[in-house]
Design a protein around this motif. Structure first.
Motif, PDB file in Angstrom:
ATOM      1  N   ASN A 168       0.917  -1.375   0.070  1.00  0.00           N
ATOM      2  CA  ASN A 168      -0.054   0.339   0.001  1.00  0.00           C
ATOM      3  C   ASN A 168       0.757   1.333  -0.237  1.00  0.00           C
ATOM      4  O   ASN A 168       0.301   2.339  -0.309  1.00  0.00           O
ATOM      5  CB  ASN A 168      -0.871   0.172   1.305  1.00  0.00           C
ATOM      6  CG  ASN A 168      -2.061  -1.082   1.071  1.00  0.00           C
ATOM      7  OD1 ASN A 168      -2.877  -0.885   0.421  1.00  0.00           O
ATOM      8  ND2 ASN A 168      -1.862  -1.973   2.156  1.00  0.00           N
ATOM      9  N   LEU A 169       2.118   1.136   0.515  1.00  0.00           N
ATOM     10  CA  LEU A 169       2.809   2.530   0.561  1.00  0.00           C
ATOM     11  C   LEU A 169       4.330   2.320  -0.199  1.00  0.00           C
ATOM     12  O   LEU A 169       5.228   1.672   0.353  1.00  0.00           O
ATOM     13  CB  LEU A 169       3.101   2.749   2.154  1.00  0.00           C
ATOM     14  CG  LEU A 169       4.053   3.770   2.527  1.00  0.00           C
ATOM     15  CD1 LEU A 169       3.258   5.359   2.180  1.00  0.00           C
ATOM     16  CD2 LEU A 169       4.241   4.032   4.032  1.00  0.00           C
ATOM     17  N   ARG A 170       4.317   2.557  -1.478  1.00  0.00           N
ATOM     18  CA  ARG A 170       5.419   2.475  -2.150  1.00  0.00           C
ATOM     19  C   ARG A 170       6.562   3.332  -1.679  1.00  0.00           C
ATOM     20  O   ARG A 170       7.678   3.385  -2.221  1.00  0.00           O
ATOM     21  CB  ARG A 170       5.202   2.630  -3.586  1.00  0.00           C
ATOM     22  CG  ARG A 170       4.080   1.741  -4.217  1.00  0.00           C
ATOM     23  CD  ARG A 170       4.294   0.270  -4.102  1.00  0.00           C
ATOM     24  NE  ARG A 170       3.235  -0.867  -4.154  1.00  0.00           N
ATOM     25  CZ  ARG A 170       2.798  -1.330  -5.324  1.00  0.00           C
ATOM     26  NH1 ARG A 170       3.458  -0.908  -6.652  1.00  0.00           N
ATOM     27  NH2 ARG A 170       1.889  -2.055  -5.419  1.00  0.00           N
ATOM     28  N   LYS A 266      -2.791  -9.146   6.628  1.00  0.00           N
ATOM     29  CA  LYS A 266      -2.789  -8.261   5.594  1.00  0.00           C
ATOM     30  C   LYS A 266      -2.805  -9.258   4.082  1.00  0.00           C
ATOM     31  O   LYS A 266      -3.187  -8.598   2.981  1.00  0.00           O
ATOM     32  CB  LYS A 266      -1.643  -7.301   5.383  1.00  0.00           C
ATOM     33  CG  LYS A 266      -1.602  -6.602   6.700  1.00  0.00           C
ATOM     34  CD  LYS A 266      -3.108  -5.341   6.356  1.00  0.00           C
ATOM     35  CE  LYS A 266      -2.979  -4.391   7.362  1.00  0.00           C
ATOM     36  NZ  LYS A 266      -3.924  -3.344   7.635  1.00  0.00           N
ATOM     37  N   HIS A 269      -5.643  -9.755   1.073  1.00  0.00           N
ATOM     38  CA  HIS A 269      -6.095  -8.912   0.124  1.00  0.00           C
ATOM     39  C   HIS A 269      -4.838  -8.388  -0.858  1.00  0.00           C
ATOM     40  O   HIS A 269      -5.123  -7.390  -1.537  1.00  0.00           O
ATOM     41  CB  HIS A 269      -6.446  -7.705   0.911  1.00  0.00           C
ATOM     42  CG  HIS A 269      -7.684  -7.794   1.927  1.00  0.00           C
ATOM     43  ND1 HIS A 269      -8.683  -7.971   1.566  1.00  0.00           N
ATOM     44  CD2 HIS A 269      -7.440  -7.633   3.238  1.00  0.00           C
ATOM     45  CE1 HIS A 269      -9.588  -8.337   2.826  1.00  0.00           C
ATOM     46  NE2 HIS A 269      -8.595  -7.991   3.706  1.00  0.00           N
ATOM     47  N   LEU A 273      -4.478  -5.954  -4.716  1.00  0.00           N
ATOM     48  CA  LEU A 273      -3.764  -4.562  -4.537  1.00  0.00           C
ATOM     49  C   LEU A 273      -2.615  -4.468  -5.420  1.00  0.00           C
ATOM     50  O   LEU A 273      -1.851  -3.289  -5.821  1.00  0.00           O
ATOM     51  CB  LEU A 273      -3.247  -4.261  -2.906  1.00  0.00           C
ATOM     52  CG  LEU A 273      -4.638  -4.289  -2.091  1.00  0.00           C
ATOM     53  CD1 LEU A 273      -3.922  -4.144  -0.648  1.00  0.00           C
ATOM     54  CD2 LEU A 273      -5.281  -2.988  -2.345  1.00  0.00           C
TER      55      LEU A 273
END
Length: 274
Positions: A168-170, A266, A269, A273
């Motif tokens: 989620n956080l590149r 996590k 999912h 994503l």
């Protein structure tokens, strides 16, 4: 239950295939190929040796500190490679995650196994350097096994956590690069930890003790140098009283369990994503 599912026959075959493929692709079309896995830490060692040992005289009071420097570098590189590679492993295998179902933990473990193979090659070089410098194998060398297990669990736990967050956080990649750079200089690798206490008096001794007590990699590197290179390398067991001295080891296991649990939650999912 999850751990049992991870190592089913199907997942073991997948793990073997992923490790083999990752290691082959790493140096594909490279002129020197797998030799780079040994050359890279040796080149870094050569620079560090000239600058910090020959010119700045770091570790002059510690026997065989040049070998201790090489050992510290390859142990840090293993930690760096495991955490950084694990962080990007899930995103890098997005197509595979969307096509077939398997335990996502396999992807991170495969990345860590590739780093472990790389470490194995470098560790052989360290052993050769030890013998060339007059450091002969002793029974204490066997103690390196639990030390490496501790480092592997610490790195793998962090890799699980980073891999889950990176989906989620590149922006995490450049942040982690800065953290690793700071960690490298905050860990007694290019300098002996005794140098802190000798140059800064009581405050330096306190800082050195805190570093060993709160930084698991400092404890791991110092313990490895103590059992393999020379007993003059102090360990947390000598400097910090029990049970505080157990904290880095306990912390490493807690990081592994926490990272594994966070990744498990996590991972449901990930396919949506990546």
């Amino acid at each position: 239950m999850i751990i049992k599912e991870i190592f089913t026959k199907k997942n073991r075959l997948l793990l073997k295939a992923m490790v083999s493929t990752d290691f082959k692709l790493r140096y594909q079309q490279s002129v020197l190929g797998y030799i780079w896995s040994v050359l890279k830490p040796l080149m870094l060692f050569a620079i560090m040796y000239v600058v910090f040992i020959r010119f700045l005289r770091f570790g002059a009071d510690v026997p065989h500190f040049a070998v201790a420097l090489l050992l510290g570098i390859i142990m840090w590189n293993f930690f760096n490679e495991t955490t950084t590679g694990g962080m990007m492993s899930i995103v890098g295998h997005g197509d595979l995650l969307r096509k077939i179902y398997f335990q996502k933990h396999i992807v991170v473990i495969a990345s860590s196994m590739s780093a472990l193979i790389n470490f194995g090659f470098n560790f052989i070089v360290v052993i050769l350097f030890c013998m060339l410098n007059g450091v002969m194998p002793t029974a204490s060398w066997l103690l390196i096994v639990p030390i490496l297990i501790e480092e592997y669990l610490l790195a793998l736990g962090i890799a699980f956590f980073l891999a889950a967050v990176y989906v989620n956080l590149r922006d995490l990649n450049p942040i982690w690069e800065v953290v690793m750079q700071a960690g490298f200089y905050g860990t007694p690798i290019i300098y002996p930890i005794s140098m802190i206490s000798s140059r800064a008096g009581e405050w330096g001794l306190l800082i050195a003790k805190l570093d060993l007590a709160l930084n698991p990699m400092a404890q791991i590197v110092q313990d490895a140098r103590h059992v393999m290179i020379a007993p003059e390398n102090p360990t947390i067991w000598e400097w910090v009283k029990f049970p505080v001295s157990l904290w880095p080891v306990v912390f490493s296991f807690l990081v592994f369990l926490g990272g594994f649990h966070y990744f498990t939650v996590k991972s449901k999912h990930f396919a949506e994503l990546v």
